[in-house]
Scaffold this active site. Structure first.
Site, short mmCIF file in Angstrom:
data_model
loop_
_atom_site.label_atom_id
_atom_site.label_comp_id
_atom_site.label_asym_id
_atom_site.label_seq_id
_atom_site.Cartn_x
_atom_site.Cartn_y
_atom_site.Cartn_z
N TYR A 28 -3.49 9.87 -4.49
CA TYR A 28 -2.71 9.51 -5.68
C TYR A 28 -2.54 10.62 -6.69
O TYR A 28 -1.84 10.45 -7.69
CB TYR A 28 -3.36 8.29 -6.37
CG TYR A 28 -3.41 7.08 -5.48
CD1 TYR A 28 -2.25 6.36 -5.20
CD2 TYR A 28 -4.60 6.66 -4.90
CE1 TYR A 28 -2.28 5.25 -4.37
CE2 TYR A 28 -4.65 5.55 -4.08
CZ TYR A 28 -3.48 4.85 -3.81
OH TYR A 28 -3.52 3.75 -2.99
N ASN A 80 5.43 -1.02 -10.00
CA ASN A 80 4.49 -0.55 -8.99
C ASN A 80 3.43 -1.63 -8.93
O ASN A 80 2.50 -1.64 -9.74
CB ASN A 80 3.89 0.80 -9.35
CG ASN A 80 2.93 1.30 -8.28
OD1 ASN A 80 2.49 0.54 -7.42
ND2 ASN A 80 2.61 2.58 -8.35
N HIS A 86 2.18 -5.78 -1.10
CA HIS A 86 2.06 -6.13 0.31
C HIS A 86 1.60 -7.56 0.54
O HIS A 86 1.56 -8.02 1.69
CB HIS A 86 1.09 -5.16 1.00
CG HIS A 86 1.26 -3.75 0.54
ND1 HIS A 86 2.40 -3.02 0.81
CD2 HIS A 86 0.47 -2.95 -0.21
CE1 HIS A 86 2.28 -1.82 0.25
NE2 HIS A 86 1.13 -1.76 -0.37
N ASP A 93 9.06 -13.68 -5.80
CA ASP A 93 9.81 -14.81 -6.32
C ASP A 93 10.13 -14.66 -7.80
O ASP A 93 11.23 -15.00 -8.25
CB ASP A 93 9.06 -16.12 -6.08
CG ASP A 93 9.01 -16.52 -4.62
OD1 ASP A 93 9.70 -15.89 -3.78
OD2 ASP A 93 8.28 -17.49 -4.30
N HIS A 106 6.06 3.51 -5.60
CA HIS A 106 4.71 3.75 -5.09
C HIS A 106 4.43 5.23 -5.22
O HIS A 106 5.26 6.06 -4.83
CB HIS A 106 4.58 3.32 -3.62
CG HIS A 106 4.68 1.84 -3.44
ND1 HIS A 106 3.63 1.00 -3.72
CD2 HIS A 106 5.71 1.07 -3.05
CE1 HIS A 106 4.01 -0.24 -3.49
NE2 HIS A 106 5.27 -0.23 -3.09
N VAL A 107 3.28 5.57 -5.75
CA VAL A 107 2.89 6.97 -5.93
C VAL A 107 2.74 7.66 -4.57
O VAL A 107 3.21 8.77 -4.37
CB VAL A 107 1.60 7.07 -6.76
CG1 VAL A 107 1.11 8.51 -6.85
CG2 VAL A 107 1.81 6.49 -8.17
N SER A 108 2.11 6.97 -3.63
CA SER A 108 1.90 7.54 -2.29
C SER A 108 3.02 7.05 -1.36
O SER A 108 3.75 6.10 -1.68
CB SER A 108 0.55 7.11 -1.73
OG SER A 108 0.55 5.72 -1.44
N ARG A 117 0.27 -1.60 4.79
CA ARG A 117 1.02 -1.18 3.60
C ARG A 117 2.51 -0.99 3.89
O ARG A 117 3.29 -0.72 2.98
CB ARG A 117 0.45 0.13 3.06
CG ARG A 117 -0.96 0.03 2.55
CD ARG A 117 -1.41 1.33 1.91
NE ARG A 117 -2.84 1.38 1.74
CZ ARG A 117 -3.49 0.84 0.71
NH1 ARG A 117 -2.83 0.21 -0.23
NH2 ARG A 117 -4.81 0.94 0.65
#
Length: 155
Positions: A28, A80, A86, A93, A106-108, A117
């Site tokens: 990260y 994020n 996931h 919803d 997402h950072v990664s 993931r």
């Protein structure tokens, strides 16, 4: 965009993102959540937008933030959702229900990580997803959201 509330974008960060900078820096990076929030505020301001940054480790609170964004007529959402991306049909919803343009960040690179993931419920409710750019993904997300909502650069 007629009033100040309509010029606000919500930047929502989910579980464990409060640990950015110390949590698994090999994955990260070393930037902190405060760095993310500063980057978002500066990027949003370039478009005359206000970034309302929130973080919660609780799924229900994130849903409440999404509902609040709707009630306050926010112009967009950057989300994020961390691990909830996931697993949370409820976050999906909520995003669908409020009909606010959303970008998932997402950072990664979640697709280069564990197979669990690779699927994101929140991505299915967003018009775009950015993954793997580190915290710069937030800047890219705001640029894309600004283009989507017709906000013009103030520079």
């Amino acid at each position: 965009m007629a009033n100040a509330a309509e010029q606000t974008i919500y930047v929502l960060n989910g579980p464990n993102l409060n640990l950015l900078g110390t949590r698994e820096p090999q994955t990260y990076g070393h930037a902190t959540l405060a760095d993310v929030e500063k980057l978002c505020a500066e990027t949003a301001a370039q478009y005359g937008l206000l970034a309302d940054c929130r973080q919660s480790n609780h799924e229900g609170e994130l849903i409440d933030f999404i509902h609040e964004a709707h009630a306050k007529k926010a112009a967009g959402i950057i989300i994020n959702a961390g691990g909830y991306s996931h697993t949370s049909i409820a976050l999906h919803d909520a995003l669908v229900a409020v009909k606010i343009p959303a970008v998932e960040v997402h950072v990664s690179n979640i697709h280069a990580r564990e197979s669990f993931r690779h699927h994101s419920f929140t991505a299915m409710a967003a018009f775009a997803t950015l993954a793997g750019f580190g915290i710069d993904g937030y800047r890219l997300a705001i640029n894309g959201l600004a283009a989507r909502i017709g906000a013009k650069s103030q520079a």
